[in-house]
Design a protein around this motif. Sequence first.
Motif, short mmCIF file in Angstrom:
data_model
loop_
_atom_site.label_atom_id
_atom_site.label_comp_id
_atom_site.label_asym_id
_atom_site.label_seq_id
_atom_site.Cartn_x
_atom_site.Cartn_y
_atom_site.Cartn_z
N ILE A 15 16.71 -15.31 138.98
CA ILE A 15 15.58 -14.51 138.92
C ILE A 15 15.68 -13.59 139.28
O ILE A 15 16.63 -13.70 140.97
CB ILE A 15 15.34 -16.20 139.38
CG1 ILE A 15 14.55 -17.42 138.37
CG2 ILE A 15 12.87 -16.29 140.02
CD1 ILE A 15 14.04 -18.55 139.13
N LEU A 17 13.34 -11.19 142.02
CA LEU A 17 11.71 -11.69 142.87
C LEU A 17 11.81 -10.60 143.97
O LEU A 17 12.46 -10.28 144.61
CB LEU A 17 11.57 -12.43 143.47
CG LEU A 17 11.04 -13.90 142.53
CD1 LEU A 17 10.72 -14.96 143.72
CD2 LEU A 17 9.31 -13.65 142.52
N GLN A 27 14.64 -22.87 134.89
CA GLN A 27 14.14 -21.94 134.75
C GLN A 27 12.88 -22.05 135.76
O GLN A 27 12.59 -23.42 135.58
CB GLN A 27 13.75 -21.16 133.71
CG GLN A 27 13.03 -20.59 133.74
CD GLN A 27 13.25 -18.52 134.44
OE1 GLN A 27 14.59 -18.83 133.90
NE2 GLN A 27 12.88 -18.12 135.05
N LEU A 28 11.54 -21.36 136.63
CA LEU A 28 11.12 -22.12 137.31
C LEU A 28 9.44 -20.16 137.73
O LEU A 28 10.73 -19.70 137.82
CB LEU A 28 11.19 -22.35 138.21
CG LEU A 28 10.09 -23.58 139.44
CD1 LEU A 28 9.60 -24.53 138.68
CD2 LEU A 28 10.88 -23.92 140.97
N ASP A 29 8.70 -20.47 137.99
CA ASP A 29 7.87 -19.59 137.83
C ASP A 29 7.46 -19.27 139.21
O ASP A 29 6.96 -20.43 139.88
CB ASP A 29 6.97 -19.84 137.23
CG ASP A 29 5.61 -18.74 137.27
OD1 ASP A 29 6.07 -17.79 138.04
OD2 ASP A 29 4.42 -18.67 136.53
N PHE A 30 7.97 -18.25 140.24
CA PHE A 30 7.84 -18.37 141.54
C PHE A 30 7.25 -17.19 141.81
O PHE A 30 7.31 -16.08 142.92
CB PHE A 30 9.10 -17.99 142.06
CG PHE A 30 10.21 -18.45 142.35
CD1 PHE A 30 10.18 -19.85 143.70
CD2 PHE A 30 10.98 -19.17 141.24
CE1 PHE A 30 10.32 -20.19 144.23
CE2 PHE A 30 11.96 -20.26 141.96
CZ PHE A 30 11.96 -20.90 143.20
N GLU A 31 6.24 -16.41 141.34
CA GLU A 31 5.58 -15.93 140.58
C GLU A 31 4.20 -16.20 141.82
O GLU A 31 3.70 -14.77 142.73
CB GLU A 31 4.70 -15.19 139.33
CG GLU A 31 5.23 -14.60 138.36
CD GLU A 31 5.55 -13.30 139.02
OE1 GLU A 31 4.84 -12.46 139.62
OE2 GLU A 31 7.25 -13.13 139.06
N TRP A 32 3.96 -17.40 142.78
CA TRP A 32 2.96 -17.16 143.09
C TRP A 32 3.28 -17.34 144.79
O TRP A 32 2.85 -16.17 145.55
CB TRP A 32 3.07 -18.98 143.79
CG TRP A 32 4.40 -20.01 143.79
CD1 TRP A 32 4.86 -20.50 142.95
CD2 TRP A 32 5.07 -20.05 144.83
NE1 TRP A 32 6.06 -20.60 143.87
CE2 TRP A 32 5.45 -20.40 145.30
CE3 TRP A 32 4.61 -19.76 146.64
CZ2 TRP A 32 6.92 -21.20 145.74
CZ3 TRP A 32 5.54 -20.19 147.72
CH2 TRP A 32 6.63 -20.96 147.13
N LYS A 34 4.30 -13.91 145.39
CA LYS A 34 3.88 -12.61 145.81
C LYS A 34 2.90 -12.51 146.46
O LYS A 34 2.43 -11.61 146.89
CB LYS A 34 4.25 -11.75 144.73
CG LYS A 34 5.53 -11.62 143.69
CD LYS A 34 5.87 -11.08 142.25
CE LYS A 34 7.44 -10.50 141.95
NZ LYS A 34 7.26 -10.46 141.08
N SER A 69 12.46 -27.13 142.91
CA SER A 69 13.63 -26.14 141.89
C SER A 69 14.26 -27.27 142.72
O SER A 69 14.92 -27.65 143.01
CB SER A 69 13.65 -24.70 142.57
OG SER A 69 14.26 -24.68 143.95
N CYS A 111 4.30 -26.95 140.90
CA CYS A 111 5.76 -27.38 140.22
C CYS A 111 6.70 -27.49 141.68
O CYS A 111 7.98 -27.68 142.04
CB CYS A 111 6.65 -25.81 139.64
SG CYS A 111 5.84 -24.54 140.60
#
Length: 298
Positions: A15, A17, A27-32, A34, A69, A111
Motif C-alpha cells: 500500500i 500513501l 488489502q485495506l482502504d486508508f484513504e481516510w 489523508k 488491519s 474498518c
Amino acid sequence: MNFISNKTEKFPVTISLDDVTFQLQEQLDFEWLKSLGHVFCVFDEQDSGNICFGVEKDGRKKFVKYAGSRPLDFSGNPQDAVTRLQNAIPLYTTLRHPHLIELLDHFHMDCGYAAVFDWFEGECLHSHWSFPPPAKYHHPESPFYRFRHLPIQKRLESLDTIFSFHEFVESKGYVAVDFYDGSILYDFAKDITKICDIDFYRKAPAINDMGENFWGAKRSKSPEEFTLGAPIDAKTNVFTMGAIAFGVLGGEMDHSFSKWDAGKPLYEIALRAVSENREMRFESIKAFKAAWDRSKVN
C-alpha cells in the motif's frame, strides 16, 4: 511422489500513501488517513496489531495509531487490537501529564479505530524496525546506543521524567503494564523525554491473568509478571523502574556493579528495586523515587 497442499499461501499486499509504502497481510482502504494530513512516515513492523503514521496538515504534525488491519508481524485477531485501543483511550485522559504524549482525538470507522496524538520529535529507544538487536546496542546511529552514550547527568534527568510520571500513575491508582524502553521517546536536540505508550496500564489492584505471556519485555519484567495469578502492583512497578535504570545506566539484565555508570549509592537503590523477592523491594514508586533522589544528592 508429489503432494498437493490445500493451504492457501498469503502474499503481502503493498500500500502506498503520499510519502510512505508499507505491506499488510490483506488489502485495506486508508484513504481516510489523508483527511488528517500528508502522510510522511509509517511504523508498520508492530506485533500489537496496530499500525502508526506521522501526518502533517497546516504545518502541524500528528501521530496516528490505527487498529483494524493485519500488519505482517501480527498473528492475532484485528478486532482484539481494536478493543485494546478503544480500552486504552480513557487511560490517556485520566493519566494526562506533561511527560505523556497528548491524545487529541479518537474515532471509530467501518474498518477499525484510530487514536490521534500530538507529534513529538523524539526517537524511540527500542527502534527494532531500524535497529534490531544486536544493532540496537552497537550501531552508532541507534537511538539506544546514542542515549547510552549521553552524559550521565542527561540520562539521570531522563530517568527522573520516567520515575516522576510513574509516581503520578501510582498516585492516580493505576499500575504500569508493558512499560519498557520501547515506551520511551527521547528528543536528542532538546534533551526531552516523553512516554509514548500506556495502552496496557491497569487500575490497581491488578493480577497477572496471562501467566508467563503477560505483557512486557522480558528484560523489564518482574518475577510476578511471569506467574499466573500473581499481584501486579506498586512493588511490581518498582521492579520495572529499577530494570529501566539498569537498562540506561548499567548492564540491563546483568546487574553487576562493574557495568553501572552512576555510582554506588544509586546502584544500591536500583539493585533493591529489582530484587527477586518482592518483600525486599521498596513499598511504592514514591518511596523508591525518594530514596533515589536522596542518593543523587549524596
